[in-house]
Design a protein around this motif. Sequence first.
Motif, PDB file in Angstrom:
ATOM      1  N   PRO B  46     -25.548  -3.283  11.457  1.00 48.07           N
ATOM      2  CA  PRO B  46     -25.067  -4.530  10.843  1.00 48.07           C
ATOM      3  C   PRO B  46     -24.425  -4.269   9.481  1.00 48.07           C
ATOM      4  CG  PRO B  46     -27.462  -4.362  10.704  1.00 48.07           C
ATOM      5  CD  PRO B  46     -26.995  -3.177  11.476  1.00 48.07           C
ATOM      6  N   ASN B  47     -23.849  -5.318   8.892  1.00 47.17           N
ATOM      7  CA  ASN B  47     -23.236  -5.169   7.562  1.00 47.17           C
ATOM      8  C   ASN B  47     -24.286  -4.665   6.578  1.00 47.17           C
ATOM      9  OD1 ASN B  47     -20.761  -6.199   8.406  1.00 47.17           O
ATOM     10  ND2 ASN B  47     -21.429  -8.302   8.056  1.00 47.17           N
ATOM     11  N   SER B  49     -25.554  -1.707   6.416  1.00 40.08           N
ATOM     12  CA  SER B  49     -26.539  -0.766   6.978  1.00 40.08           C
ATOM     13  C   SER B  49     -26.314   0.664   6.481  1.00 40.08           C
ATOM     14  CB  SER B  49     -26.467  -0.796   8.509  1.00 40.08           C
ATOM     15  OG  SER B  49     -25.157  -0.470   8.929  1.00 40.08           O
ATOM     16  N   HIS B 193     -17.924  -2.941  14.648  1.00 34.63           N
ATOM     17  CA  HIS B 193     -18.786  -4.044  15.065  1.00 34.63           C
ATOM     18  C   HIS B 193     -18.417  -4.498  16.478  1.00 34.63           C
ATOM     19  CE1 HIS B 193     -19.278  -4.687  10.598  1.00 34.63           C
ATOM     20  NE2 HIS B 193     -20.496  -4.570  11.047  1.00 34.63           N
ATOM     21  N   GLN B 209     -29.746   1.191  10.134  1.00 31.42           N
ATOM     22  CA  GLN B 209     -30.291  -0.063   9.621  1.00 31.42           C
ATOM     23  C   GLN B 209     -30.895   0.183   8.246  1.00 31.42           C
ATOM     24  OE1 GLN B 209     -33.377  -1.855  12.040  1.00 31.42           O
ATOM     25  NE2 GLN B 209     -32.796  -3.891  11.358  1.00 31.42           N
ATOM     26  N   ASN B 210     -30.469  -0.609   7.283  1.00 40.22           N
ATOM     27  CA  ASN B 210     -30.952  -0.480   5.898  1.00 40.22           C
ATOM     28  C   ASN B 210     -30.910   0.974   5.405  1.00 40.22           C
ATOM     29  OD1 ASN B 210     -31.503  -3.252   5.866  1.00 40.22           O
ATOM     30  ND2 ASN B 210     -33.527  -2.891   6.791  1.00 40.22           N
ATOM     31  N   ARG B 235     -27.490  -6.078  20.195  1.00 35.04           N
ATOM     32  CA  ARG B 235     -27.807  -7.477  19.877  1.00 35.04           C
ATOM     33  C   ARG B 235     -29.330  -7.715  19.883  1.00 35.04           C
ATOM     34  NH1 ARG B 235     -23.078 -10.903  20.518  1.00 35.04           N
ATOM     35  NH2 ARG B 235     -21.380  -9.563  21.181  1.00 35.04           N
ATOM     36  N   PHE B 238     -30.841  -5.752  16.691  1.00 38.04           N
ATOM     37  CA  PHE B 238     -30.466  -6.305  15.382  1.00 38.04           C
ATOM     38  C   PHE B 238     -30.430  -7.835  15.387  1.00 38.04           C
ATOM     39  CE2 PHE B 238     -28.614  -2.000  15.416  1.00 38.04           C
ATOM     40  CZ  PHE B 238     -29.256  -1.486  14.300  1.00 38.04           C
ATOM     41  N   ARG B 239     -31.192  -8.440  16.241  1.00 35.14           N
ATOM     42  CA  ARG B 239     -31.195  -9.911  16.291  1.00 35.14           C
ATOM     43  C   ARG B 239     -31.634 -10.475  14.931  1.00 35.14           C
ATOM     44  NH1 ARG B 239     -34.471 -11.266  20.866  1.00 35.14           N
ATOM     45  NH2 ARG B 239     -32.619 -11.005  22.130  1.00 35.14           N
ATOM     46  N   CYS B 240     -30.888 -11.483  14.455  1.00 35.62           N
ATOM     47  CA  CYS B 240     -31.208 -12.071  13.137  1.00 35.62           C
ATOM     48  C   CYS B 240     -32.345 -13.101  13.276  1.00 35.62           C
ATOM     49  CB  CYS B 240     -29.985 -12.753  12.563  1.00 35.62           C
ATOM     50  SG  CYS B 240     -28.638 -11.624  12.257  1.00 35.62           S
TER      51      CYS B 240
END
Lengths: 261, 240
Positions: B46-47, B49, B193, B209-210, B235, B238-240
Amino acid sequence: MLKKVLKYDMKNIYRPFMITYGCLLVLSLAATMIKQIEHYSNAILLNLFANLFLVAYILANVGLFLGCIIFIVVDFYKSFLTDKGFLTFTLPVKTSTLVLSKVINAVIWEFISFLIFVIAQIIFLGPSEFFRIIRVIPEMLKAIEYFGLLGFAIEIGGITLLAIINAPLVLFACMAIGQCFSKQKILASIATYIVMSFIIQFVSMAAIFIFSLGASSYEYIVLNSVTGLHAYLIFIFLFQLLLCIIYYFATILSFKKKLNL
Amino acid sequence: MNKTNATSLTPLLVCQNLSKQYGSFTALFPMNLIIPKGRIVGLLGPNGSGKTTFIKLLNGLITKSSGDIQVDGNPIGVESKKVISYLPDRTYLNMSNTVNEILDLFEDFYEDFDRSRALSMLESLQIDPKSRLKTMSKGTKEKVQLILVMSRNAKLYILDEPIAGVDPAARDYILRTIIQNYNPNATVIIATHLISDIEQILDDVIFLQNGQVTLYTSVEEIRATHGKSVDEYFREVFRC
């Protein structure tokens, strides 16, 4: 590789210079014609216009050198510190070569600008008047030799040459150091310039003080102590040389160790 | 993709304890990664990351805080830049230049640049080499950049969002360009993406991630283990 980088550096920057040179030469021709108004007209308004134009022409001459530095600095900023830096820094070229090319490029344009300035003066003054002034130079050189001032001339020449190199290099170093900061990079560059200028001023003043020791005033040295003045000029030359080296390596090291695009 | 095992086992990119910090913020936690030759790797996350940070480190555009990177046995420097062909997520070319002038530049600096391949790709995309970049649309500029990057016979291609700014029809062309023009012994790292668009060409994926690598596996493995496409699995993870 330096030759290749220099070729593209020259190519990238020539357009604004050509426009500036073209404008100055056209202004020189116009100023030459307007100068005649002063000679042949008594009309107050016309003379006022002629005088204002001549003042503008003088300012344009100053603007040539100011523009020269601005173009060089903007080119450096764009090449290294904007999106174009993504290309510059991914070329298989050493950082030192990239910086050296910018320095050589800057010095070349400073010399060309000086040449254009001379041509503009030939146009403005007229060839006969210009060469009448030029003819004084050999006599001046003879006088310098006669009075034993050749050493001073060489020292001042060397200092001038280093000042020409230092003028863009100090700005390169400030920008390179400024980009190391994560935020407010331009502000950091300006702050670096102010700090550097303060240090240089401080050292220069300290040098004058040290070289004046034993003399009642700075003028005393200039007028009475030839050795003291030589020592002072040699110090300034070496100081300028040291600054050149510091600026150059500060630029390279900032990019090598702290590049932050 | 058909590759020999020997090619696939030879490491091309090695990262050991590679990390990047901006002040007190850690953009990339110590990372250990070995990417072999001959793979197409999706760098996904994700953005924020750490994808772009990682890519910038590989290209020497930022300096590492700790650790080591080796590309084809060389640390990041002149030698690594000779073998990396990098497509950034922005326009980095001089807008006042013509395409021909940019081809000259690439030919002058990159020994592995194939001008005839670039001209052939420009022709098939109907881009006039005499036209200036500033007269082109954003999408066309991106195509020109991709052509420049894919016209090199590099060992490592790093493509940051190569299809983000172009229309779906052009995306297919770009993906075909990537597959057809890269040397099978080379590795391609694609950060994007738009996973569903590229997953058909991927061999492996890296999930970030992070600032941490949370997964590095093959696309086949994801499909076999989770019974999902990479896009679906992404998806889910990385589900929000």
